[in-house]
Design an enzyme around this catalytic site. Structure first.
Site, PDB file in Angstrom:
ATOM      1  CG  HIS A 198      42.506  40.948  35.513  1.00  7.54           C
ATOM      2  ND1 HIS A 198      41.480  40.161  35.997  1.00  7.54           N
ATOM      3  CD2 HIS A 198      43.553  40.771  36.345  1.00  7.54           C
ATOM      4  CE1 HIS A 198      41.916  39.535  37.094  1.00  7.54           C
ATOM      5  NE2 HIS A 198      43.161  39.885  37.321  1.00  7.54           N
ATOM      6  CG  HIS A 246      42.027  37.173  40.929  1.00  9.79           C
ATOM      7  ND1 HIS A 246      41.921  38.193  41.844  1.00  9.79           N
ATOM      8  CD2 HIS A 246      42.947  37.563  40.029  1.00  9.79           C
ATOM      9  CE1 HIS A 246      42.773  39.149  41.507  1.00  9.79           C
ATOM     10  NE2 HIS A 246      43.392  38.792  40.418  1.00  9.79           N
TER      11      HIS A 246
END
Lengths: 333, 333
Positions: free
Chosen positions: A57, A219
């Site tokens: 991320h 995700h």
């Protein structure tokens, strides 16, 4: 799989080595525990902020370590929670005697492991408070999560509460502010493509050439619906409306508006999206007090974006404007 | 084509609208001429820096408009040179009486159109100097270019010369410094995937699932060779070695090392690449005085990266460290 890496098993450690080499003035890394630590931490008398989560991320969280934001970030494997030992090591490494605030995105593994680490830290005499972010309005429960997922508001919270800690607010005040920021922020995302976790070697999910996923998780978790791709103005409306509605934003209120890239969408398109978001807010009579546009909480190379709106008060704006000096966010003196 | 936009024909103007909305403190836009202009420009008595080129490389150039960097950027259509009228409008809009430096990447259309605009500006009494960047060691001539292409060094030059202009150096000194920076910098890039120009609607080139293009240009122009994909350490060596060799870098010298993402490669991988680049430089006895890692001169959503090395002297490092306040690069007081 087309990626710039060596053995997929080493990608997190090798990225940390690169981060340490690139930012020696901002941070150091602990490769054994996979931590990014603020240079000069612990800062005596300052509340320390510790966050972390799965890697993939970036710049969240390691890129937000530095003056005015985080004291430590725990890097899990890609899209995998960090373990309690890591979090405990980070917590004890950066405690400057004023306690530690854990900032945790609401994913089951993250919440459990941060809780366990907090208990262990308390046993060794470190005062810990935790705040869990859960700003994603897309879905109530999801793969990885009970309740709402923590996404874009985490970036804004780390900046705002980081500034509060830097100016000397105590642990209780920092925790209260963090909960207030989370309560006033909502997000929703959209994906045009999947991403590929290095260890998996193939895309996390499939989307046809003419499809997008509305309400995507960071995700690649399923969102609200898979739909035909649409113009930016329609996509913006599909993201802004549920956020405005869930937050109960009314004409005359002020927000920080954040258009976040998922990693694979060009900045050119993110600005097109921001233009549409700003127009929708203006039409709704909502004032944009501050804004942020770019790749800040990403999902590897996923194409897409998310919109986060944070209802701001004067203190939040003041703390947002305060100086910050991290690899991922830098401004001020 | 999966993109966040409305009509592909409007993407540049709509992105400018978004930029203006997102960065009101830094810049304003002229939609008729497709310009990004520094807020408060012209700055009386300061040399003004004007750059520009095809869109699709963001944050270059519009994202580098602001204090300590550019005064104006001219946005061409995606991967298409801006026209002389645009460049002339930018030049006259930001001239503060101390002259204007044109910073031009070496592509035939850009060079020709900036030259034409410079002549027109001179006719109307504006003093103009131009510097052309040509740092790409991959190929000598190419689609779009006679001679070497201008790539990553352009970012570093705009920052360093922007600082010189900000501290009051005159037009001749700024131009001389710009030429010195260009002469001391070299770059080379690699692509793992193509990108798609919105108006074209399909990928610019094709690469098989197991192939990479070594020496790629920022518009997807062919490089030196198409090869089987390789580990990051091998890719780094394939980029660093020709750059070090062409620059004649020797043990004991200092560089600014810049690992640039092409747009579609996750930051996680860029840090892995930077770790490899730093290791290679250390093994060669070359000191990294400063570094930059991230997406700064992109090719839409292309996956890949480039390495730029700039041999630095004390003045360049001092000017690199000077405050800068633009959407794309911000630091200092």
């Amino acid at each position: 799989m087309k990626k710039l890496l060596n053995d997929p098993a080493d990608v997190v450690v090798e990225a940390l080595v690169g981060m340490a080499a690139a930012h020696p003035d901002h941070l150091r890394v602990d490769l054994d525990h996979k931590l990014v630590l603020r240079a000069g931490a612990p800062v005596s008398g300052k509340v320390a902020l510790v966050s972390g989560g799965g890697s993939g991320h970036e710049p969240l969280h390691g890129g937000f370590v530095g003056r005015g934001m985080l004291d430590a970030a725990c890097a899990g494997e890609v899209f995998t929670s960090p373990v309690p030992d890591q979090i405990l090591a980070a917590t004890t490494a950066v405690d400057g005697g004023a306690g530690v605030l854990h900032i945790v995105k609401n994913y089951t593994g993250d919440v459990m492991n941060f809780e366990m680490a907090a208990e262990l830290a308390a046993d060794s005499g470190v005062q810990v408070e935790a705040v869990v972010t859960d700003d994603d309005v897309a879905v109530q429960d999801s793969l990885y999560t009970a309740g709402r997922r923590g996404v874009g508001v985490t970036v804004l919270l780390e900046k705002i509460v980081g500034a509060a800690a830097e100016e000397g607010q105590d642990l209780a005040a920092c925790a209260e502010l963090a909960r207030r920021v989370n309560a006033q922020g909502r997000s929703m995302g959209i994906a045009l493509t999947s991403c590929t976790v290095p260890a998996a070697g193939q895309p996390t999910f499939e989307l046809a050439d003419d499809e997008m996923e509305i309400g995507i998780g960071i995700h690649g978790e399923p969102g609200r619906s898979t739909e035909k791709i649409a113009p930016a103005r329609d996509v913006a409306a599909r993201l802004v409306e549920p956020v405005v509605s869930d937050l109960g934003l009314e004409r005359g209120e002020s927000v920080l508006a954040f258009v976040n890239g998922m990693g694979g969408t060009p900045l050119l398109e993110l600005y097109v999206m921001y233009g549409e978001v700003a127009r929708l807010l203006e039409e709704a009579g909502i004032t944009v007090a501050r804004s942020l546009v770019g790749n800040y909480i990403t999902s590897l190379e996923m194409a897409g974006c998310s919109v986060t709106l944070l209802r701001v008060d004067e203190e939040m704006v003041r703390l947002w404007d305060a100086p910050v000096d991290t690899p991922g966010l830098r401004w001020g003196g």
